[in-house]
Design a protein around this motif. Structure first.
Motif, PDB file in Angstrom:
ATOM      1  N   CYS A   1      -6.738   4.976   2.918  1.00 17.87           N
ATOM      2  CA  CYS A   1      -5.295   5.151   2.739  1.00 17.87           C
ATOM      3  C   CYS A   1      -4.971   6.243   1.719  1.00 17.87           C
ATOM      4  O   CYS A   1      -3.907   6.856   1.773  1.00 17.87           O
ATOM      5  CB  CYS A   1      -4.636   3.836   2.354  1.00 17.87           C
ATOM      6  SG  CYS A   1      -4.480   2.714   3.764  1.00 17.87           S
TER       7      CYS A   1
ATOM      8  N   CYS B   1       0.852  -1.191   0.000  1.00 19.99           N
ATOM      9  CA  CYS B   1       0.000   0.000   0.000  1.00 19.99           C
ATOM     10  C   CYS B   1       0.888   1.241   0.000  1.00 19.99           C
ATOM     11  O   CYS B   1       1.879   1.313   0.729  1.00 19.99           O
ATOM     12  CB  CYS B   1      -0.895  -0.017   1.235  1.00 19.99           C
ATOM     13  SG  CYS B   1      -1.940   1.449   1.352  1.00 19.99           S
TER      14      CYS B   1
ATOM     15  N   CYS C   1       0.388   2.171   6.457  1.00 18.30           N
ATOM     16  CA  CYS C   1      -0.384   0.948   6.262  1.00 18.30           C
ATOM     17  C   CYS C   1       0.551  -0.135   5.730  1.00 18.30           C
ATOM     18  O   CYS C   1       0.768  -1.161   6.367  1.00 18.30           O
ATOM     19  CB  CYS C   1      -1.542   1.210   5.291  1.00 18.30           C
ATOM     20  SG  CYS C   1      -2.362  -0.275   4.709  1.00 18.30           S
TER      21      CYS C   1
ATOM     22  N   CYS D   1      -4.440   0.595  -0.693  1.00 20.29           N
ATOM     23  CA  CYS D   1      -5.236  -0.628  -0.539  1.00 20.29           C
ATOM     24  C   CYS D   1      -6.705  -0.331  -0.301  1.00 20.29           C
ATOM     25  O   CYS D   1      -7.544  -1.210  -0.384  1.00 20.29           O
ATOM     26  CB  CYS D   1      -4.675  -1.465   0.608  1.00 20.29           C
ATOM     27  SG  CYS D   1      -5.075  -0.799   2.235  1.00 20.29           S
ATOM     28  N   CYS D   2      -7.032   0.915   0.069  1.00 17.66           N
ATOM     29  CA  CYS D   2      -8.429   1.266   0.337  1.00 17.66           C
ATOM     30  C   CYS D   2      -8.582   2.787   0.260  1.00 17.66           C
ATOM     31  O   CYS D   2      -7.573   3.504   0.219  1.00 17.66           O
ATOM     32  CB  CYS D   2      -8.840   0.767   1.722  1.00 17.66           C
ATOM     33  SG  CYS D   2      -7.897   1.543   3.051  1.00 17.66           S
TER      34      CYS D   2
HETATM   35 ZN    ZN Z   1      -3.484   0.743   2.980  1.00 12.77          ZN
END
Ligand code: ZN
Ligand code: ZN
Length: 317
Positions: free
Chosen positions: A284, A257, A262, A280-281
């Motif tokens: 983030c 990430c 993270c 990753c999301c």
């Molecule tokens: Zn992340």
């Protein structure tokens, strides 16, 4: 105890080194695994490090009787392992041979290793990391998700595997302490298996802990892959999916990430890399310490390199 040595070099030099090592009686039974490096040196720099423990586990491992081989799982050679897995698929259990006993197949690696390849029919705990592997450890009510929870500890065989065998040494010792009797581990881990048996019973690629990140089974034993394919023993189904959108496109690859705090290692498709800028999301993508999206198969370097470029780009805005 556990010794881990990883080297890369021309095969002649590597073999000479192995011979030299084995002259020392401490290393005389060393299991050597050789695997081709596809793009030059796999380990271009020499690093010598003392690590008190190669394996990280919740609760530590120093209290475990890891020096006692009788506590560990019984190592199965790749051919024995393969026989056992193939016998397990026989519907006709009437022959009642040793091979046909019930078994449970456990993958004790990390989630991101599992995601790109594993043994057919294996189970792994619903946790990200080996560190928090929990199968068979629950003291309380049996968890439905734990295949060892309700098990006859004396009758069922437990087969476990990891990349090179070390994590199995640790985990099987814990299970032995918990009263499990029939523990088996794949000797030399998956890499040793792929070298000897090819991809039979294995699905996908093998994650490796260096810049190559993952290797196809053909890297270990090229002939075996085409042979297995001919007799229909290779599963061609792509099962690896993008961590974010779950698509099964071909060009999935592992990346960390982009959010430094993270740093999750995950499998991602090209679209999601673009949409989430290497994160990753969504959370983030707005984190303070974000790094640029890395092209190709590079891995992130030290943070200060990105921090400085971040400062520069802010100044030019
Ligand atoms: Zn992340
Ligand atoms: Zn995706």
């Amino acid at each position: 105890m556990n010794k881990g040595l990883m080297h890369s070099g021309p095969s002649r030099d590597a073999l000479a080194y192995v011979e030299w090592l084995r002259e020392d009686e401490n290393f005389s039974d060393l299991l050597v695994q050789i695997c081709p490096a596809l793009n030059g040196h796999a380990f271009p720099k020499l690093k010598l490090r003392y690590k008190p423990s190669l394996v990280q586990l919740e609760g530590g491992i120093s209290h475990l009787p890891l020096l006692d081989p009788s506590m560990r799982a019984i190592p199965l050679a790749p051919s024995e392992w393969r026989n056992k897995l193939e016998a397990g698929k026989d519907i006709d259990k009437a022959s009642n041979s040793d091979l046909n006993r019930d078994f449970i197949l456990l993958d004790v690696r990390n989630g991101y290793e599992w995601d790109i390849g594993h043994f057919h029919g294996a189970r792994r705990p619903d946790v990200d990391c080996f560190r928090s592997t929990s199968f068979g450890l629950s003291q309380r009510e049996a968890f439905a998700s734990d295949p060892l929870a309700d098990l006859d500890k004396e009758k069922t065989d437990i087969l476990m595997y990891c990349t090179g065998g070390i994590r199995c040494d640790v985990y099987s010792t814990i299970l032995r302490q918990r009263g499990f009797h029939n523990l088996y581990a794949l000797k030399g881990g998956v890499s040793h298996y792929l070298e000897n048996e090819g991809p039979v019973e294995w699905v996908g690629n093998l994650f490796v802990f260096d810049s190559r990140l993952s290797l196809p089974p053909s890297a270990y034993k090229p002939d075996a892959v085409s042979e297995a394919r001919m007799i229909g023993k290779v599963s061609e189904n792509p099962f690896a999916t993008c961590y974010i959108c779950s698509s099964q496109v071909r060009e999935l690859r592992h990346r960390n990430c982009a959010n430094l705090d993270c740093n999750l290692l995950f499998l991602c498709c090209a679209d999601c890399v673009k949409n989430l800028r290497g994160c990753c999301c969504l959370n983030c993508t707005t984190a303070p310490q974000r790094r640029p999206v890395l092209p190709g198969y590079q891995r992130y370097k030290k943070w200060h390199l990105y921090r400085d470029s971040e400062v520069q780009s802010q100044l030019t805005i």
